[in-house]
Motif scaffolding. Structure first.
Motif, PDB file in Angstrom:
ATOM      1  N   ASN A  59     -26.664  -9.248  36.214  1.00  0.00           N
ATOM      2  CA  ASN A  59     -26.142  -7.903  36.462  1.00  0.00           C
ATOM      3  C   ASN A  59     -27.256  -6.870  36.339  1.00  0.00           C
ATOM      4  O   ASN A  59     -28.186  -7.071  35.548  1.00  0.00           O
ATOM      5  CB  ASN A  59     -25.040  -7.577  35.430  1.00  0.00           C
ATOM      6  CG  ASN A  59     -23.844  -8.501  35.561  1.00  0.00           C
ATOM      7  OD1 ASN A  59     -23.723  -9.233  36.532  1.00  0.00           O
ATOM      8  ND2 ASN A  59     -22.978  -8.461  34.574  1.00  0.00           N
ATOM      9  N   PRO A  60     -27.205  -5.755  37.073  1.00  0.00           N
ATOM     10  CA  PRO A  60     -26.108  -5.363  37.968  1.00  0.00           C
ATOM     11  C   PRO A  60     -26.294  -5.811  39.412  1.00  0.00           C
ATOM     12  O   PRO A  60     -25.402  -5.622  40.235  1.00  0.00           O
ATOM     13  CB  PRO A  60     -26.146  -3.839  37.883  1.00  0.00           C
ATOM     14  CG  PRO A  60     -27.599  -3.532  37.724  1.00  0.00           C
ATOM     15  CD  PRO A  60     -28.165  -4.649  36.870  1.00  0.00           C
ATOM     16  N   ASN A 106     -26.808  -8.953  40.917  1.00  0.00           N
ATOM     17  CA  ASN A 106     -26.092 -10.159  41.357  1.00  0.00           C
ATOM     18  C   ASN A 106     -26.518 -10.577  42.765  1.00  0.00           C
ATOM     19  O   ASN A 106     -25.700 -10.848  43.638  1.00  0.00           O
ATOM     20  CB  ASN A 106     -24.576  -9.944  41.311  1.00  0.00           C
ATOM     21  CG  ASN A 106     -24.076  -9.663  39.917  1.00  0.00           C
ATOM     22  OD1 ASN A 106     -23.311  -8.731  39.701  1.00  0.00           O
ATOM     23  ND2 ASN A 106     -24.501 -10.433  38.931  1.00  0.00           N
TER      24      ASN A 106
END
Length: 215
Positions: A131-132, A134
């Motif tokens: 994250n963030p 991905n």
């Protein structure tokens, strides 16, 4: 013959690769003591005077595994549980067999980076960054190609060909652990609370129940 040479070279690199993983041993070896009562971060050592060659050897990795299951793949691990001589050495490996279009589903190894070489067939492989972002990092591999999955990241493989595929994976821990994403989320014991899964996956209760029933 070429396949054997490739595998030997790959294993040699894997042992070097594993040196930066689990803590370095303080003695020649520490063969795992089956059923030992001592609890340590790893496994207790067998008396070195009783150690035999078989503690460092495992046969059968050349045999194809049965891929007749829901995902169309089978992992044959060579972790410390299967090969006691790996204890404290910071490395392990596995053979992975794939039926046509079979997958090794999204999973993580919490304690190891993985390096994989394709022995037969064609594999689509990939991992997802944390994250963030991905971000999916993926590639199609052919026979002889190598790919690395960084420690802890969700990753997968899929046989993208019409023939069976085989890969060998080396991991930088004697006990890398495996967390399969779907099994962990929907097959835990006891179940994760329904409202948590509904909110996490943004689906209704019926879909969650249906997925849970698969596991």
């Amino acid at each position: 013959m070429a396949k054997s040479v490739l595998l030997i070279c790959f294993l040699g690199v894997s042992f070097i690769f594993g040196a930066a993983a689990d803590q370095s041993p303080l003695q020649d070896f520490c063969v795992a003591q089956a059923g030992g009562a001592v609890l340590v971060n790893g496994l207790a050592c067998k008396d070195p005077r009783t150690v035999q060659a078989n503690d460092f050897s495992l046969s059968g990795l050349h045999l194809p595994a049965n891929t007749s299951n829901a995902v169309g793949s089978k992992v044959t691990p060579v972790f410390v549980a299967q090969l006691p001589g790996l204890n404290t050495l910071g490395i392990s490996m596995a053979r992975i067999d794939y039926a046509p279009w079979g997958i090794n589903p999204p999973h993580t190894h919490p304690r190891a980076t993985e390096i994989l070489v394709v022995l037969e067939g064609t594999l689509e492989v990939g991992f997802v960054t944390s994250n963030p972002d991905n971000r999916l990092v993926s590639k199609v591999l052919q026979k002889g190609d190598v790919f690395v999955f960084p420690q802890g990241l969700v990753h997968f493989q899929r046989n993208s060909g019409s023939m069976n595929a085989v890969a060998i994976a080396a991991l930088s821990s004697q006990s890398p652990g495996v967390i399969t994403v779907a099994n962990a989320a929907f097959g835990s014991t006891p179940d994760i609370a329904m409202d948590i899964l509904v909110k996490a996956f943004q689906v209704d209760e019926n879909i969650v129940s249906q997925i849970q029933s698969k596991f």
